[in-house]
Design a protein around this motif. Structure first.
Motif, PDB file in Angstrom:
ATOM      1  N   SER A  42       0.839  -1.200   0.000  1.00  0.00           N
ATOM      2  CA  SER A  42       0.000   0.000   0.000  1.00  0.00           C
ATOM      3  C   SER A  42       0.875   1.250   0.000  1.00  0.00           C
ATOM      4  N   ARG A  43       0.249   2.346  -0.466  1.00  0.00           N
ATOM      5  CA  ARG A  43       0.897   3.657  -0.450  1.00  0.00           C
ATOM      6  C   ARG A  43      -0.112   4.668   0.067  1.00  0.00           C
ATOM      7  N   GLU A  44       0.336   5.477   1.012  1.00  0.00           N
ATOM      8  CA  GLU A  44      -0.485   6.565   1.525  1.00  0.00           C
ATOM      9  C   GLU A  44       0.420   7.769   1.670  1.00  0.00           C
ATOM     10  N   GLY A  45       0.288   8.741   0.751  1.00  0.00           N
ATOM     11  CA  GLY A  45       1.167   9.905   0.778  1.00  0.00           C
ATOM     12  C   GLY A  45       2.610   9.474   0.594  1.00  0.00           C
ATOM     13  N   ASP A  46       3.466   9.855   1.534  1.00  0.00           N
ATOM     14  CA  ASP A  46       4.891   9.514   1.465  1.00  0.00           C
ATOM     15  C   ASP A  46       5.226   8.206   2.174  1.00  0.00           C
ATOM     16  N   THR A  47       4.200   7.476   2.618  1.00  0.00           N
ATOM     17  CA  THR A  47       4.413   6.226   3.343  1.00  0.00           C
ATOM     18  C   THR A  47       4.060   5.030   2.462  1.00  0.00           C
ATOM     19  N   THR A  48       4.981   4.088   2.401  1.00  0.00           N
ATOM     20  CA  THR A  48       4.782   2.866   1.628  1.00  0.00           C
ATOM     21  C   THR A  48       4.917   1.674   2.568  1.00  0.00           C
ATOM     22  N   THR A  49       3.981   0.749   2.459  1.00  0.00           N
ATOM     23  CA  THR A  49       4.061  -0.516   3.193  1.00  0.00           C
ATOM     24  C   THR A  49       4.373  -1.587   2.159  1.00  0.00           C
ATOM     25  N   PHE A  50       5.375  -2.415   2.456  1.00  0.00           N
ATOM     26  CA  PHE A  50       5.838  -3.389   1.473  1.00  0.00           C
ATOM     27  C   PHE A  50       6.360  -4.654   2.127  1.00  0.00           C
ATOM     28  N   ARG A  51       6.356  -5.741   1.348  1.00  0.00           N
ATOM     29  CA  ARG A  51       6.941  -7.006   1.789  1.00  0.00           C
ATOM     30  C   ARG A  51       8.293  -7.153   1.114  1.00  0.00           C
ATOM     31  N   SER A  67       7.467  -4.125   6.013  1.00  0.00           N
ATOM     32  CA  SER A  67       7.990  -2.883   6.569  1.00  0.00           C
ATOM     33  C   SER A  67       7.142  -1.709   6.119  1.00  0.00           C
ATOM     34  N   GLU A  68       7.267  -0.633   6.873  1.00  0.00           N
ATOM     35  CA  GLU A  68       6.611   0.618   6.525  1.00  0.00           C
ATOM     36  C   GLU A  68       7.713   1.680   6.426  1.00  0.00           C
ATOM     37  N   ARG A  69       7.700   2.453   5.354  1.00  0.00           N
ATOM     38  CA  ARG A  69       8.773   3.415   5.077  1.00  0.00           C
ATOM     39  C   ARG A  69       8.154   4.761   4.732  1.00  0.00           C
ATOM     40  N   THR A  70       8.570   5.811   5.438  1.00  0.00           N
ATOM     41  CA  THR A  70       8.048   7.153   5.204  1.00  0.00           C
ATOM     42  C   THR A  70       9.193   8.080   4.797  1.00  0.00           C
ATOM     43  N   MET A  71       9.052   8.652   3.608  1.00  0.00           N
ATOM     44  CA  MET A  71      10.075   9.564   3.075  1.00  0.00           C
ATOM     45  C   MET A  71       9.698  11.006   3.427  1.00  0.00           C
ATOM     46  N   ASN A  72      10.710  11.802   3.778  1.00  0.00           N
ATOM     47  CA  ASN A  72      10.511  13.222   4.005  1.00  0.00           C
ATOM     48  C   ASN A  72      11.572  13.949   3.183  1.00  0.00           C
ATOM     49  N   ARG A  73      11.233  14.248   1.935  1.00  0.00           N
ATOM     50  CA  ARG A  73      12.199  14.851   1.004  1.00  0.00           C
ATOM     51  C   ARG A  73      12.700  16.201   1.506  1.00  0.00           C
ATOM     52  N   ALA A  74      11.811  16.998   2.093  1.00  0.00           N
ATOM     53  CA  ALA A  74      12.201  18.329   2.580  1.00  0.00           C
ATOM     54  C   ALA A  74      13.285  18.245   3.653  1.00  0.00           C
ATOM     55  N   GLU A  75      13.175  17.247   4.529  1.00  0.00           N
ATOM     56  CA  GLU A  75      14.174  17.075   5.605  1.00  0.00           C
ATOM     57  C   GLU A  75      15.295  16.125   5.215  1.00  0.00           C
ATOM     58  N   ARG A  76      15.177  15.520   4.010  1.00  0.00           N
ATOM     59  CA  ARG A  76      16.184  14.565   3.520  1.00  0.00           C
ATOM     60  C   ARG A  76      16.360  13.389   4.471  1.00  0.00           C
ATOM     61  N   THR A  77      15.228  12.883   4.936  1.00  0.00           N
ATOM     62  CA  THR A  77      15.251  11.734   5.841  1.00  0.00           C
ATOM     63  C   THR A  77      14.207  10.712   5.410  1.00  0.00           C
ATOM     64  N   VAL A  78      14.459   9.485   5.802  1.00  0.00           N
ATOM     65  CA  VAL A  78      13.495   8.408   5.629  1.00  0.00           C
ATOM     66  C   VAL A  78      13.454   7.651   6.957  1.00  0.00           C
TER      67      VAL A  78
END
Length: 158
Positions: A42-51, A67-78
């Motif tokens: 699934s994808r919700e905004g900047d958050t992706t859930t994946f196997r 896992s669940e991964r949230t990207m924050n491009r403005a802060e250059r962090t994940v």
């Protein structure tokens, strides 16, 4: 006690390219040598859930987890965390990207704890993650630097 690792590498490539390649998770089986498959759930905004599924280990066991991964491009962090924790009580990961005169520095920080019934303890997993992170980061660096050279060559007028 719990485990904590910090690993970093500088990649001779622009931050935008490093960000683009390392956050193209569908391509991770081609970017990392340890992953056999990745399925986006699934994808919700900047958050992706994946196997994520690894290649078989030395004993032929195939490890897989969500896992669940949230990207924050403005802060250059994940920020990422295991949703299906498997042998971990918890696993939290942070990737930071920093522009430097030498290129882009990528830092991986992992905080975790193994479950009491896990086949290994926190100290063993810390050593394993540190060893493997160095290998995977070098591989990623080499692949991104190759892509950067290829893009640079393609943009040079003839």
């Amino acid at each position: 006690m719990s485990g904590h690792t910090e690993n970093s590498i500088t990649i001779d490539a622009p931050l935008d390219l490093v960000w683009e390649i390392t956050n193209d998770i569908e391509n991770w089986p081609q970017l990392f040598s340890e992953y056999a498959a990745l399925e986006v759930l699934s994808r919700e905004g900047d958050t992706t859930t994946f196997r994520l599924t690894m290649h078989p280990d030395d004993n032929g066991k195939v490890w897989s987890w969500v896992s669940e991964r949230t990207m924050n491009r403005a802060e250059r962090t994940v920020r990422a965390r295991r949703v299906e924790t498997g042998p971990f009580a918890h696993m939290d990961i942070r990737w930071d990207y920093t522009e430097t005169p030498e290129g882009t520095r990528m830092d991986w920080k992992q905080d975790f704890a193994m479950k009491p019934e896990a086949p290994v303890d926190d100290a063993w997993m810390t050593e394993n993650i540190n060893r493997n992170s160095v290998t995977q980061m070098a591989l990623i660096r080499d692949r991104i630097e190759k892509a950067a050279r290829k893009r640079q060559t393609a943009s040079v007028p003839r």
